[in-house]
Design an enzyme around this catalytic site. Structure first.
Site, PDB file in Angstrom:
ATOM      1  N   PRO A  22      51.339  17.050 -45.605  1.00 64.29           N
ATOM      2  CG  PRO A  22      49.420  15.838 -45.047  1.00 64.29           C
ATOM      3  CD  PRO A  22      50.891  15.719 -45.197  1.00 64.29           C
TER       4      PRO A  22
ATOM      5  NE  ARG B 262      58.167  25.040 -65.809  1.00 62.65           N
ATOM      6  CZ  ARG B 262      57.949  24.963 -67.109  1.00 62.65           C
ATOM      7  NH1 ARG B 262      57.960  23.800 -67.709  1.00 62.65           N
ATOM      8  NH2 ARG B 262      57.710  26.050 -67.808  1.00 62.65           N
TER       9      ARG B 262
ATOM     10  CG  ASP C 164      56.409  29.333 -67.235  1.00 57.66           C
ATOM     11  OD1 ASP C 164      55.903  29.360 -68.366  1.00 57.66           O
ATOM     12  OD2 ASP C 164      57.190  28.458 -66.843  1.00 57.66           O
TER      13      ASP C 164
ATOM     14  CD  GLU D  14      46.600   6.923 -40.901  1.00 54.89           C
ATOM     15  OE1 GLU D  14      46.365   8.107 -40.585  1.00 54.89           O
ATOM     16  OE2 GLU D  14      45.956   6.313 -41.779  1.00 54.89           O
TER      17      GLU D  14
HETATM   18  N1  SAH Z   1      47.885  11.066 -41.626  1.00 56.78           N
HETATM   19  C1  SAH Z   1      48.515  12.133 -42.315  1.00 56.78           C
HETATM   20  C2  SAH Z   1      48.506  11.901 -43.829  1.00 56.78           C
HETATM   21  C3  SAH Z   1      49.422  10.809 -44.249  1.00 56.78           C
HETATM   22  S1  SAH Z   1      49.367  10.537 -45.950  1.00 56.78           S
HETATM   23  C4  SAH Z   1      47.780  13.430 -42.024  1.00 56.78           C
HETATM   24  O1  SAH Z   1      46.586  13.379 -41.735  1.00 56.78           O
HETATM   25  O2  SAH Z   1      48.390  14.486 -42.080  1.00 56.78           O
HETATM   26  C5  SAH Z   1      50.876   9.688 -46.229  1.00 56.78           C
HETATM   27  C6  SAH Z   1      52.006  10.525 -46.790  1.00 56.78           C
HETATM   28  O3  SAH Z   1      51.609  11.140 -48.000  1.00 56.78           O
HETATM   29  C7  SAH Z   1      52.495  11.660 -45.912  1.00 56.78           C
HETATM   30  O4  SAH Z   1      53.405  11.210 -44.942  1.00 56.78           O
HETATM   31  C8  SAH Z   1      53.167  12.573 -46.932  1.00 56.78           C
HETATM   32  O5  SAH Z   1      54.481  12.145 -47.205  1.00 56.78           O
HETATM   33  C9  SAH Z   1      52.310  12.357 -48.172  1.00 56.78           C
HETATM   34  N2  SAH Z   1      51.325  13.440 -48.354  1.00 56.78           N
HETATM   35  C10 SAH Z   1      50.003  13.359 -48.116  1.00 56.78           C
HETATM   36  N3  SAH Z   1      49.390  14.514 -48.418  1.00 56.78           N
HETATM   37  C11 SAH Z   1      50.338  15.350 -48.878  1.00 56.78           C
HETATM   38  C12 SAH Z   1      50.325  16.687 -49.351  1.00 56.78           C
HETATM   39  N4  SAH Z   1      49.218  17.424 -49.389  1.00 56.78           N
HETATM   40  N5  SAH Z   1      51.491  17.238 -49.754  1.00 56.78           N
HETATM   41  C13 SAH Z   1      52.629  16.520 -49.708  1.00 56.78           C
HETATM   42  N6  SAH Z   1      52.707  15.239 -49.263  1.00 56.78           N
HETATM   43  C14 SAH Z   1      51.585  14.660 -48.853  1.00 56.78           C
END
Ligand code: SAH
Length: 248
Positions: free
Chosen positions: A88, A153, A168, A115
């Site tokens: 994220p 794509r 697109d 996490e």
């Molecule tokens: N504790 C972290 C979230 C971990 S979620 C935080 O607060 O930032 C677990 C995994 O899901 C992450 O390591 C990532 O690989 C994936 N993930 C979660 N949200 C994502 C997003 N918006 N985009 C891409 N991968 C994501």
């Protein structure tokens, strides 16, 4: 273009990667996808891949050793590939990001869980962080699927000639025009006359105007980032006039 996906849940990929465009890309050997189970690099009888966070707190953290070993092993086989972490905190997956990623020889996509991962994995191995948006997924697998789909794509030859990616949304910086198919009238809603006219120039102008109208209404920020042609400016001025007249 090759994609190597590193995950604790390889079974999640079987449906999405075995149908439609991605399947076709694989069948035509334009893309190659390999899925690796990070657990195969974990030591001991229990093959543990996570551990409690230093400093305390809820949840578990992905241990560095199995993940780094897994990444290094895949990278040694495909040294030209970029290692991408789904996260994220990453750059958002946009059309521009997808085009950039499509320009690489290959992508090694790491799917986090729990996490997240031990920060030292990022320091040691990761070239890029990509996010699907400002929300939290339970794992990186769905993000990896979105990256593979969006990039595939754009690989030349994957889409048939009738499904060019060039029209697109986002390709020319605008949202796409609306689509219609038969029947010509459905629940009292007609298809716009222009599309039934058979006049190519009329259809082209209608599509451009509707593309501008949709973008202006839903994503006006995009209009600030593209070079508008003289025709675009004229069409936008007409849309503004029509709006102003409607507001009287
Ligand atoms: N504790 C972290 C979230 C971990 S979620 C935080 O607060 O930032 C677990 C995994 O899901 C992450 O390591 C990532 O690989 C994936 N993930 C979660 N949200 C994502 C997003 N918006 N985009 C891409 N991968 C994501």
């Amino acid at each position: 273009m090759r994609f190597d996906i590193l995950t604790l849940f390889p079974e999640m990929f079987s449906g999405p990667f075995d149908s439609s465009i991605i399947k076709r890309g694989k069948d035509k050997q334009l893309i190659d996808i390999e899925i690796f189970n990070i657990r195969d690099w974990a030591a001991g009888r229990h093959q543990v891949t996570d551990d409690a966070p230093y400093g305390g707190g809820a949840g578990m953290v992905m241990k560095p050793e199995p993940l780094v070993d897994c990444i290094e092993s895949v990278k040694s086989r495909h040294p030209a590939s970029a290692v991408v972490m789904t996260s994220p905190r990453g750059r958002h997956l946009t059309h521009r990001t997808a085009m950039e990623l499509a320009g690489r020889c290959g992508l090694i996509i790491v799917c986090g869980r729990y996490e997240g991962i031990d920060e030292r994995v990022r320091s040691l191995c990761i070239d890029d962080d990509i996010s699907l948006g400002d929300f939290v997924l339970s794992g990186g697998e769905i993000a990896a699927m979105a990256i593979v789909d969006a990039v595939t794509r754009l690989v030349p030859g994957v889409l048939g000639s009738g499904e060019s990616a060039a029209t697109d949304s986002f390709c020319d910086g605008l949202l796409e025009y609306p689509h219609y198919t038969r029947p010509p009238e459905y629940r009292s809603l007609p298809v716009p006359d222009e599309l039934l006219s058979g006049n190519h120039e009329l259809i082209r102008t209608w599509r451009r105007r509707e593309s501008l109208r949709t973008t202006r209404r839903l994503r006006p920020d995009l209009l600030l980032t593209i070079d508008l042609s003289q025709e675009d400016r004229k069409l936008l001025a007409e849309l503004e006039q029509a709006d102003a007249a409607g507001n009287l």
